[in-house]
Design an enzyme around this catalytic site. Structure first.
Site, PDB file in Angstrom:
ATOM      1  N   THR A  20       0.712  -1.191   0.008  1.00 51.75           N
ATOM      2  CA  THR A  20       0.168   0.084   0.021  1.00 51.75           C
ATOM      3  C   THR A  20       0.738   1.363  -0.145  1.00 51.75           C
ATOM      4  O   THR A  20       0.525   2.004  -0.781  1.00 51.75           O
ATOM      5  CB  THR A  20      -1.045   0.028   1.268  1.00 51.75           C
ATOM      6  N   ASN A  70      -6.578  -9.488  -6.847  1.00 47.78           N
ATOM      7  CA  ASN A  70      -6.939 -10.272  -5.576  1.00 47.78           C
ATOM      8  C   ASN A  70      -7.939 -11.105  -5.302  1.00 47.78           C
ATOM      9  O   ASN A  70      -8.167 -11.744  -4.623  1.00 47.78           O
ATOM     10  CB  ASN A  70      -6.285  -9.199  -4.505  1.00 47.78           C
ATOM     11  N   GLN A 104      -0.004  -9.660  -5.918  1.00 47.37           N
ATOM     12  CA  GLN A 104      -0.513 -10.944  -6.204  1.00 47.37           C
ATOM     13  C   GLN A 104       0.145 -11.959  -7.283  1.00 47.37           C
ATOM     14  O   GLN A 104      -0.140 -13.044  -7.354  1.00 47.37           O
ATOM     15  CB  GLN A 104      -2.200 -11.309  -6.333  1.00 47.37           C
ATOM     16  N   THR A 116      14.173   3.997   9.652  1.00 48.17           N
ATOM     17  CA  THR A 116      15.043   2.857   9.831  1.00 48.17           C
ATOM     18  C   THR A 116      14.295   1.665   9.259  1.00 48.17           C
ATOM     19  O   THR A 116      13.119   1.138   9.827  1.00 48.17           O
ATOM     20  CB  THR A 116      15.262   2.716  11.418  1.00 48.17           C
ATOM     21  N   CYS A 118     -10.315  -7.034   2.414  1.00 47.58           N
ATOM     22  CA  CYS A 118     -10.314  -5.560   2.634  1.00 47.58           C
ATOM     23  C   CYS A 118     -11.889  -4.893   2.557  1.00 47.58           C
ATOM     24  O   CYS A 118     -12.401  -4.256   3.494  1.00 47.58           O
ATOM     25  CB  CYS A 118      -9.555  -4.440   1.852  1.00 47.58           C
TER      26      CYS A 118
END
Ligand code: PLP
Length: 359
Positions: A73, A140, A168, A223, A305
């Site tokens: 994302t 997906n 995917q 990081t 989702c």
């Protein structure tokens, strides 16, 4: 529990888990250094990150670089926002990470329709002045594989960049040819959650979306986690090594599932598809009841989702399915660690539970 939700996430490969352990840091003080520190333990962590980068890059075209991100994302947000493109065209069946980001950047984004099988026309009419076209490699929800090489060519002919969400498809299929940017997610190829990557073609300049310490060529400050990178790298390596074996395995599972659920209608293309995805519908099926009858089988009512929102899937409605047809669909996802017995048991029970509903 039988796990049939491989599009939502995949089990961590034991090899990836093993590779991560050292970089989680131990009580002896090793393995926890900041990979951006110049001292010896820091340089060792940085070396592990670079090995992982090479392993992920091996899944991708040779003429570009891999930027690690926190997820696919985030990679897709970096691509869409960072490219600076204002006129966008995206397929109707993109994941929300593309669709919603594109709409946030350009409220009247051009949407490329799909046919009944979920395929975007290989050479679609593109709006004048289009600057970026985004079409995913493998969907997906329905597993459809798009003609991405042709779409990249069409985008370039129109003077646009081509972005491919390969979340995917990565590690399962050859990389999307001709793309300028490619997004990946570790947890869809048996790596850990919390790390993704954006591949960027050499010569393409993006603007950073996360500012700070200047890591990842200044494009994505923060990081890096050597453990997540190492897990992603090893998962990518194993996926490449097992590509044919994994594809043959899911092909066999697909045949077995189709044979048991033979009266169910397939959503998506029978040919242009990844066989680890089986999206089926049975008119009149009460999917919520089916899921509650089969609590020890993990499968999906659509995309992970979208499920729970109560809205019919935007992917299934884009195929031309009615809201009722979309809501009577289920998605079974299987892969490397799914056994034939898992698929046979789950499908037999799904069929019996649907029949008990009288449908
Ligand atoms: N694109 C596709 C096609 C996906 O399936 C997913 C995850 O469901 C994403 C993007 C987002 O990936 P991540 O979970 O790494 O943010």
């Amino acid at each position: 529990m039988i796990y049939l939700d491989y599009q939502a996430t995949t089990p961590l490969a034991p090899e990836a888990r093993e590779a991560m352990l050292h970089w989680l840091g131990g009580p002896d003080g090793s393995g926890f250094a900041n990979p951006h520190s110049p001292h010896r333990p820091g340089r060792a962590a940085a070396a592990a990150v670079e090995v992982a980068r090479e392993q992920v890059a091996a899944l991708l075209p040779p003429d570009g670089c891999v930027i690690f991100t926190g997820s696919a994302t985030e990679a897709l947000n970096l691509a869409l926002s960072g490219s600076g493109a204002k006129r966008l065209a995206v397929s109707a069946i993109e994941h929300a990470a593309v669709l919603d980001t594109a709409k946030a950047l350009q409220p009247d984004v051009a949407v490329l329709p799909v046919d009944r099988e979920g395929l975007v026309q290989a050479s679609p009419p593109l709006p004048d002045g289009v600057e970026l076209v985004a079409v995913m490699q493998v969907n997906n929800e329905i597993g459809t594989v798009q003609p991405v090489a042709e779409l990249a060519q069409a985008a370039h002919q129109a003077g646009a960049l081509f972005l491919c969400d390969a979340v995917q498809g990565a590690g399962k299929l050859t990389y999307p040819e001709g793309a300028d940017m490619i997004a990946l997610s570790a947890h869809k190829l048996h790596g850990p959650k919390g790390i993704g990557a954006l591949w960027v073609r050499d010569g393409l300049t993006l603007s950073p979306q996360i500012h700070g310490g200047g890591q990842e060529h200044g494009l994505r400050s923060g990081t890096l986690s050597p453990a997540l990178c190492a897990g992603f790298g090893v998962a990518a390596r194993i996926s490449a090594q097992r590509q044919e074996e994994d594809a043959a395995h899911v092909g066999m599972l697909w045949q077995a599932a189709r044979a048991i659920l033979s009266r169910w209608m397939l959503n998506g293309s029978a040919q242009a598809r990844w066989h680890g995805n089986l999206n089926l519908r049975l008119d009149g099926l009460d999917v919520a009841r089916l899921m509650s009858d089969l609590r020890d089988v993990a499968f999906s009512a659509g995309s992970a989702c979208a499920s729970g929102s109560g809205r019919p899937s935007h992917v299934l409605t884009a195929l031309g399915l009615t809201a009722a047809e979309a809501k009577s669909s289920i998605r079974l996802g299987f892969g490397r660690y799914t056994t034939l017995k898992d698929v046979e048991d789950a499908c037999t029970r799904i069929e019996a539970a649907a029949a008990a509903q009288g449908v």
